[in-house]
Design a protein around this motif. Sequence first.
Motif, short mmCIF file in Angstrom:
data_model
loop_
_atom_site.label_atom_id
_atom_site.label_comp_id
_atom_site.label_asym_id
_atom_site.label_seq_id
_atom_site.Cartn_x
_atom_site.Cartn_y
_atom_site.Cartn_z
N ARG A 351 0.82 -1.21 0.00
CA ARG A 351 0.00 0.00 0.00
C ARG A 351 0.86 1.26 0.00
NH1 ARG A 351 -4.08 -0.69 4.82
NH2 ARG A 351 -4.50 1.46 4.23
N ARG A 352 1.91 1.25 0.80
CA ARG A 352 2.80 2.40 0.85
C ARG A 352 3.42 2.67 -0.52
NH1 ARG A 352 7.74 1.32 0.54
NH2 ARG A 352 9.41 2.82 0.88
N SER A 353 3.92 1.61 -1.16
CA SER A 353 4.55 1.75 -2.47
C SER A 353 3.56 2.24 -3.52
CB SER A 353 5.17 0.42 -2.91
OG SER A 353 6.23 0.05 -2.06
N ARG A 354 2.31 1.78 -3.43
CA ARG A 354 1.30 2.21 -4.40
C ARG A 354 1.04 3.71 -4.27
NH1 ARG A 354 -1.91 -0.30 -7.80
NH2 ARG A 354 -1.22 -2.32 -6.96
N ALA A 355 0.97 4.20 -3.04
CA ALA A 355 0.73 5.63 -2.83
C ALA A 355 1.89 6.46 -3.37
CB ALA A 355 0.53 5.92 -1.34
N ILE A 356 3.12 6.02 -3.13
CA ILE A 356 4.29 6.76 -3.62
C ILE A 356 4.33 6.75 -5.14
CG2 ILE A 356 6.82 6.69 -3.74
CD1 ILE A 356 6.79 5.69 -0.82
N THR A 357 4.11 5.59 -5.74
CA THR A 357 4.16 5.49 -7.20
C THR A 357 3.07 6.32 -7.85
OG1 THR A 357 5.10 3.27 -7.02
CG2 THR A 357 4.12 3.87 -9.12
#
Length: 428
Positions: A351-357
């Motif tokens: 989830r964290r990576s999806r928000a950053i991307t």
Amino acid sequence: MDATQNEALTAWMDEHGYSSNTLAEAVNEAIERLSGRTGGLDGSSVRDWKAGRVRWPKSLTRAGLETVTGLPVTDLGFVPRGRTTPTPTPPQEDPDMKRRTLVGGVAATAAAAAAAPGIAAPRRIGMGDVQRLQSRFAEIIASDHRHGGQLGTEERATSLANEALTLQNAGSATQRVRSHLYASAAGFRSSAMWAAIDGRRYSEAITHMREAQTLAEMSGDQAIKFRIWSHAGTMYRHMGRPADALAANDVARGLHITRRDPLFASLGLARQGAILGVAQNRTGARLAFDQAQDAMDRATPDAHRPVWLVAFYDQAELDSLALSAYLSLGQHQTAEFHAHRCLSALRPHMRRSRAITTTRLAHAQLAQGDADTATATAISVPADAATQHARVTRMLQEFGAGLRATASNSSTVQIWTTHTREAWRTTA
């Protein structure tokens, strides 16, 4: 059993769960820590010891054995040349034996304390204790991928590192167990370091880094050393210090684990590419990502690897790092390509990576003049990530500033302003 067979060594291996191959690997690693040279032992070497064909190994091999087991080699059934029985002998002034690691010294101190008169024998610390810590490590990793950068994650990881160190003094243990405990403590500290980096708490991250580096050296664990130095490279990249970032990442890439496993090599190269993007080295960044992709393609999918690596590093993460690099380089169309490829491959728990991307994708689209699409992309970032993840919050603030600068009189600016005022306020 034939009298020439080494029953003591065989019994110790059975008790502690070592095969001939795993003991050879452990002694090789101990030899490398002691001498700087990789040991040349294999399973057949250990089988020669067990069968009594080799009664007194070379001095550096003996030192490695004692480091792994925490016992004198005479207690393991080895007999000095010129003797016929495995009678324990007083400590020798062998110069190689003076090169014991700090971990071995801790084991000896614990053993001496256990033998002191009037003191109750301490409990035995075993691999079961290590496995319980490792299960908590997996929980920390999962929490980071869900939320990222949270002070609570940093504090829990620090507490668990201290718990691993407390176990070192809670009882007797073999050298193998002690090394695993130090590796666990280093792993928790590296997770605390990463949470601080992700939350832009850089002074705290540096403190965690220094502690983690010390613990990793005491453990001798190549994988955790790689993680810590690779994190250090990322930290300096986020701090805008590409020279320091490259130096730290080069330490990670220079570890021999990157030569054993192409997936470690791939991660090191991908992070190098991201750093070179910040340094405005277009040719170097492109070459690094080409090499990272090649190394990933060569990696064996089912190889045994640490949980922290398999939990996040895959094709999606490689594309995420490429997205970051090409944004820094101003190659926005290429950045958008990697953003879409990353989002299509991200695993659900990231989830964290999806928000950053997603936030980086909005930046790439805005830089290409598509304010409407960029704003819709930015609005799709979950409100909790937008308000509670320091890196995402800052990038979205920068996006808003860029949107107002390029489309100041458009309705899109009003849509974005309303969204941030209403949606973010309810979750902040």
